[in-house]
Structures are given as structure tokens and as C-alpha cells.
Design a protein around this motif. Structure first.
Motif, short mmCIF file in Angstrom:
data_model
loop_
_atom_site.label_atom_id
_atom_site.label_comp_id
_atom_site.label_asym_id
_atom_site.label_seq_id
_atom_site.Cartn_x
_atom_site.Cartn_y
_atom_site.Cartn_z
N GLU A 284 2.66 3.20 9.56
CA GLU A 284 3.03 4.02 8.40
C GLU A 284 3.16 3.15 7.16
N LEU A 285 2.49 3.58 6.10
CA LEU A 285 2.58 2.92 4.81
C LEU A 285 3.40 3.79 3.87
N ILE A 286 4.44 3.19 3.25
CA ILE A 286 5.31 3.92 2.33
C ILE A 286 5.21 3.27 0.95
N MET A 287 4.68 4.01 -0.01
CA MET A 287 4.59 3.56 -1.40
C MET A 287 5.68 4.27 -2.21
N GLN A 288 6.00 3.69 -3.36
CA GLN A 288 7.00 4.31 -4.22
C GLN A 288 6.60 4.17 -5.69
N SER A 289 7.13 5.07 -6.50
CA SER A 289 6.87 5.04 -7.93
C SER A 289 8.08 5.56 -8.67
N GLY A 290 8.19 5.21 -9.93
CA GLY A 290 9.32 5.61 -10.76
C GLY A 290 9.63 4.54 -11.79
N LYS A 291 10.50 4.84 -12.75
CA LYS A 291 10.81 3.90 -13.82
C LYS A 291 11.40 2.60 -13.29
N ALA A 292 12.14 2.67 -12.19
CA ALA A 292 12.77 1.47 -11.64
C ALA A 292 11.80 0.62 -10.82
N VAL A 293 10.63 1.16 -10.55
CA VAL A 293 9.63 0.45 -9.74
C VAL A 293 8.71 -0.31 -10.69
N VAL A 294 9.03 -1.57 -10.95
CA VAL A 294 8.31 -2.35 -11.95
C VAL A 294 7.15 -3.10 -11.32
N ALA A 295 7.38 -3.82 -10.25
CA ALA A 295 6.31 -4.59 -9.59
C ALA A 295 6.46 -4.52 -8.08
#
Length: 277
Positions: A196-207
Motif C-alpha cells: 500500500e502506497l499512501i500519499m498526502q497533500s495540503g498546506k503543511a505538506v511542503v516536501a
């Protein structure tokens, strides 16, 4: 019907990747990355999980999940302290034997496992989640593709800290291979490798877009058509939220109970469906 399922699969993957790239394309703040990637010390965990799929009607079911997650302490590996308690629930819809969807909410209780911390000991985390699961048979085994999207609100253990909103984009590939029978039925042992691959996004996710990569192998036993038990081991690694140049990693023992009660009258029941994972 096969053409319809094919279009649904293609559309789901296109939506998933579109959301991921949109999230990764957001404006980022500067993060000072290390010259080379660095791995944190390997941690150990234990997960004890129950998965209930309770039939409500011909097409609807209640997905009721509870998870107890433990983490190591300096003195005790794997079982040292409680880290999280999950309550994940949803209403699911059965489109066919090979495709179902579900939508619901999560309450996760996060416990402060930093033994030196003087901050709060417990912080709730809220999520909305939706899932699209595809199943296919191949010879005697079953293959699953699971797309799960989560919208989560998290908060640190610091008193009065702000909530952080993030999206999680999850894809899991799983196989169930019978070992002592020609198909998955009661009194059958099976092995279930999964990734399982879990990606994330959002303002706090910089790099740090890759939150987690989980590689698991499970050994299960089908007791009855309504009850299965399983246990396995999982290795995971993922980027630290604050700095993507640092990777956390862990080994976890996982124990599962799958149950699927059906209280409807016999004449109203559908044939066996593949939704218990």
C-alpha cells in the motif's frame, strides 16, 4: 457489465492521480533538506484490528472497524504503550460481486508516546473517508485493488495548537492465495501479500508527499463463511511531515478478526461477495 466496470476503474484512477498532482502542485514553503536522505531509528509496533461488514439490505452494509495500535517503549518492544485507538465506520454499497464503495467517518484517539513530553496525553483526530474496492478472481486466488481517500484534521499535543488539514491518497494491491484448498472456503489457510502506497497533500505538506509505504504478508484462516482470523508482519517507511529528507520506519505485528453477520431472511440474501477485506 465488464465494459462498465472497466470505465469505473479508469475513471477512479484518473480522479485519484488528478487530486494527487493538484495537491503536490500547491505553493510550498521553503524547507531546508539534508544533503542526503536520513532514516530515523527503526521502531516496533503491534496492531490489533477488527473488521465488521454487517449487511443492512440487499445492497447496503455497515463497515464497522476498530483498531488498537501499540508502540514500543525503551523497555518493551512492540507492546510498550498505547499509541492510537481507531473507530472507523461507513455505509457501503454493493454494486456487484467484484465492486463496492463506502463512505463514512473516523474518530482516532492519538496518545502522546513521547515519554519526556509535558504536553497533552490525548488528542482526537477526525477524518472523512471514501473507498472504492475492486476484486477479481485468478485461478484459485483473489486479487484486490483498493483506492481509499481520506480528509483528515490533525492537531499536535501542544495545548491550543491549530488544526492541520490534509488529504491522504491511498492505493493498495492485495492477493489472497489458498494453501490447503483449491478455493477460499471454510477450513482454509491462505497467505495474503499486500503493498500500500499512501500519499498526502495540503498546506503543511511542503516536501513530504509520501506519507507511508507499507509492505505486508499475512497468514489467515477461514473459520466459517462469516468469520476469519489472520496475523502477519508489516514493514513501513515514509517521509517526516516537517522535513521530507527524513524517513521514519518501523516493523509491526498485525492481528485481524474479520466478521460479517447477516441477519436478513434467507430469501433476501445475495450470493457470496468479496468485501470482507
Amino acid at each position: 457489465m465488464k465494459t462498465f466496470r472497466t470505465h469505473i476503474v479508469k475513471l477512479s484512477f484518473l480522479m485519484l492521480f488528478a487530486f494527487i498532482f493538484k495537491g503536490l502542485a500547491q505553493e510550498k514553503e521553503a524547507v531546508e533538506l539534508p544533503e542526503y536522505s536520513k532514516y530515523k531509528d527503526l521502531g516496533t509496533k503491534t496492531w490489533i484490528n477488527t473488521y465488521g461488514n454487517i449487511r443492512i439490505s440487499k445492497r447496503l452494509f455497515w463497515d464497522a472497524q476498530t483498531h488498537l495500535r501499540l508502540e514500543e517503549t525503551e523497555a518493551t518492544p512492540f507492546f510498550g504503550q498505547v499509541a492510537q485507538v481507531y473507530n472507523r465506520h461507513a455505509i457501503g454499497y454493493i454494486h456487484s460481486k467484484y465492486f463496492n464503495v463506502r463512505l463514512g467517518g473516523v474518530l482516532r484517539l492519538n496518545f502522546n508516546t513521547d515519554e519526556a513530553s509535558t504536553d497533552r496525553n490525548l488528542v482526537p483526530e477526525w477524518r472523512i473517508w471514501h473507498q472504492y474496492q475492486f476484486a477479481q478472481s485468478l485461478a484459485s486466488m483473489m486479487i484486490y485493488h483498493r483506492i481509499r481517500i481520506e480528509h483528515r484534521w490533525t492537531q499536535s499535543f501542544v495545548e491550543n495548537s491549530e488544526h492541520i488539514f490534509r488529504n491522504r491518497w491511498r492505493y493498495m494491491f492485495r492477493m489472497k492465495i489458498p494453501l490447503n484448498n483449491h478455493k477460499l472456503k471454510p477450513k482454509t489457510f491462505y497467505v495474503a501479500p499486500e503493498a500500500e502506497l499512501i500519499m498526502q497533500s495540503g498546506k503543511a505538506v511542503v516536501a513530504s508527499p509520501m506519507e507511508d509505504l507499507r509492505l505486508t504478508t499475512t497468514l489467515g484462516y477461514i473459520l466459517t463463511p462469516r468469520l476469519t482470523v489472520a496475523a502477519g508482519a508489516m514493514y513501513s517507511q515514509g517521509q517526516d511531515l516537517k522535513n521530507g529528507g527524513y524517513y521514519k520506519q518501523s516493523w509491526a505485528m498485525r492481528f485481524h478478526v474479520y466478521y460479517s453477520p447477516d441477519f436478513r431472511k434467507v430469501k433476501n440474501k445475495l450470493p457470496e461477495i468479496h468485501l470482507t477485506d
